[in-house]
Design an enzyme around this catalytic site. Structure first.
Site, PDB file in Angstrom:
ATOM      1  N   ASP A   9      44.232  23.848  21.468  1.00 39.22           N
ATOM      2  CA  ASP A   9      42.939  23.589  20.399  1.00 39.22           C
ATOM      3  C   ASP A   9      41.933  24.234  21.276  1.00 39.22           C
ATOM      4  OD1 ASP A   9      41.035  22.920  18.717  1.00 39.22           O
ATOM      5  OD2 ASP A   9      41.340  20.893  19.033  1.00 39.22           O
ATOM      6  N   ASP A 104      41.795  27.843  14.779  1.00 33.49           N
ATOM      7  CA  ASP A 104      41.826  27.614  16.314  1.00 33.49           C
ATOM      8  C   ASP A 104      42.688  26.421  16.867  1.00 33.49           C
ATOM      9  OD1 ASP A 104      40.514  25.243  15.668  1.00 33.49           O
ATOM     10  OD2 ASP A 104      39.230  25.288  17.574  1.00 33.49           O
ATOM     11  N   GLU A 105      43.719  26.049  16.264  1.00 34.10           N
ATOM     12  CA  GLU A 105      44.474  25.110  16.565  1.00 34.10           C
ATOM     13  C   GLU A 105      45.767  25.220  16.111  1.00 34.10           C
ATOM     14  OE1 GLU A 105      42.780  21.685  14.743  1.00 34.10           O
ATOM     15  OE2 GLU A 105      44.640  20.293  15.335  1.00 34.10           O
TER      16      GLU A 105
HETATM   17 MG   LIG Z   1      38.861  23.123  18.584  1.00 32.91          MG
END
Ligand SMILES: [Mg+2]
Length: 391
Positions: A9, A104-105
């Site tokens: 993350d 983003d993960e």
């Molecule tokens: Mg994040």
């Protein structure tokens, strides 16, 4: 051999990109989102802004009140997508089993990679280093035998952290977690803990599943039973990702009730998915949403359109329609997902793609198809922004 799952993350992703691109913002409270004085919410804020009490999903005007010296910036989805692609290309060097949760993960199945990358600690360090070298940004990594543990570990390690929970060490990891930090147990559940005088994760383990379900409801009781043991409790996707659908999910740090904030999440999700469809040269016919309420009930709704979706604005409108129909009013929401399926080759002609868009100039600005003029950027700035709720 137990599985080895990584949860990866990026830290305060949009805000970190802005600080990296404009070094004069480093160490300062950067708030990415809507424009102060307008409707809309905070999408992502830097750790410096969090120190002022600013949070994702907060109305932008409240953020401006809490942090008047904040640097308020518009969402630059195109730029974040570029960096995201670099990040995912690094992830793909570590395992072919990458399940993208959002921009983003991701969850990585690292099982069986020990011979190549060493134990999870070494692999995690190497991965962080490579992402830093290729993007200049930091990422937090959690590793464990299931997705739930991996996700909790990455959250616990933020920012720029790495926590590996060894197989068999799940209960002691959970015991070190304050009950107030138990992912998935929001305000109402916390209140119930206090009423019942349950003060720790360990105490929670003293209750059998049936009793937990009587005390907390079927879904939440079942979740708590698994969670306090560090077992997988539906943290991952319910269905395996296929090549015929793409999706994005946001898991919130806290229960979100505000309709505007939730719709802002859908807008950002729609932009993210349209960008990915566009770069894949695909088009989609079916839109689906997934909601997880604060009590852990998970529901979904889908609708197939009569013709392929042609813009993120259109996708957003379909998503909001489904959302308003499906959502039980006033219910707090913990997770919001958007997916498109029924994918077909298409979108070869860019002109056609955006002709039907209500605001094609804005769309082009988002996707970077046109050189940005002052006016398109101004429009993009006025866009109600979405959220990155996993800082
Ligand atoms: Mg994040």
């Amino acid at each position: 051999m137990p599985p080895v799952i990584f949860h990866v993350d990026m830290d305060a992703f949009f805000a970190s990109v802005e600080q990296h691109d404009s070094p004069e913002y480093a160490g300062k409270p950067v708030i990415v989102g809507a424009r102060p004085g307008h409707r809309g919410v905070v999408s992502t804020c830097s750790y410096e802004a969090r120190a002022f009490g600013v949070r994702s999903a907060m109305p932008i005007n409240e953020a401006a009140r809490l942090c008047p010296q904040g640097i308020f910036l518009p969402v630059r989805m195109e730029r974040y997508q570029d960096i995201s692609n670099e990040v995912f290309s690094v992830l793909g060097d570590f395992t072919p089993q990458v399940d993208r949760v959002s921009i983003d993960e991701a969850f990585l199945d690292m099982s069986g990679t020990e011979r190549l990358f060493g134990p999870p600690e070494d692999a995690g360090r190497a991965l962080k280093k490579k992402i830093r070298e290729s993007t200049g940004l930091t990422v937090s990594v959690g590793a464990g035998a299931n997705r739930f543990i991996a996700k909790l570990a990455s959250a616990r390690s933020k920012p720029d952290g790495l926590i590996v929970v060894p197989s068999g060490g799940e209960e002691s990891f959970m015991d070190a977690l304050p009950l107030g930090k138990l992912w998935g147990a929001g305000e109402k559940t916390q209140e119930r803990f206090r009423e019942l005088n349950i003060r720790s994760v360990k105490e929670l383990r003293g209750y059998d599943e049936g009793l937990l379900q009587r005390l907390f409801g079927q879904a939440m009781g079942g979740f708590l039973y698994m969670a306090c043991r560090g077992l997988d409790c539906g943290m991952g996707r319910d269905e395996a990702p296929t090549s015929r659908s793409i999706s994005t999910e946001r898991t919130f740090e806290y229960d979100v009730i505000d309709q505007d904030s939730l719709e802002a999440v859908l807008l950002e999700s729609a932009q993210e998915l349209m960008f990915r469809l566009f770069t894949m040269g695909m088009q989609a016919m079916t839109v689906a949403i997934k909601l997880r309420y604060a009590d852990f009930r998970t529901v979904s709704a889908r609708k197939t359109q009569e013709r392929a979706i042609s813009s993120s604005d259109e996708l957003y409108r379909h998503a909001v329609e489904l959302f308003r129909k499906k959502r039980e009013s006033g219910q707090a929401i913990r997770l919001l997902g958007l997916s498109v399926s029924g994918l077909e080759e298409g979108m070869e002609t860019q002109g056609e793609l955006f002709d039907t868009a209500k605001d094609s100039r804005l769309e082009r600005a988002i996707f970077g198809l046109k050189k940005k003029s002052g006016s398109t950027m101004k429009k993009a700035r006025n866009l109600r922004s979405g959220l990155d709720l996993n800082p």
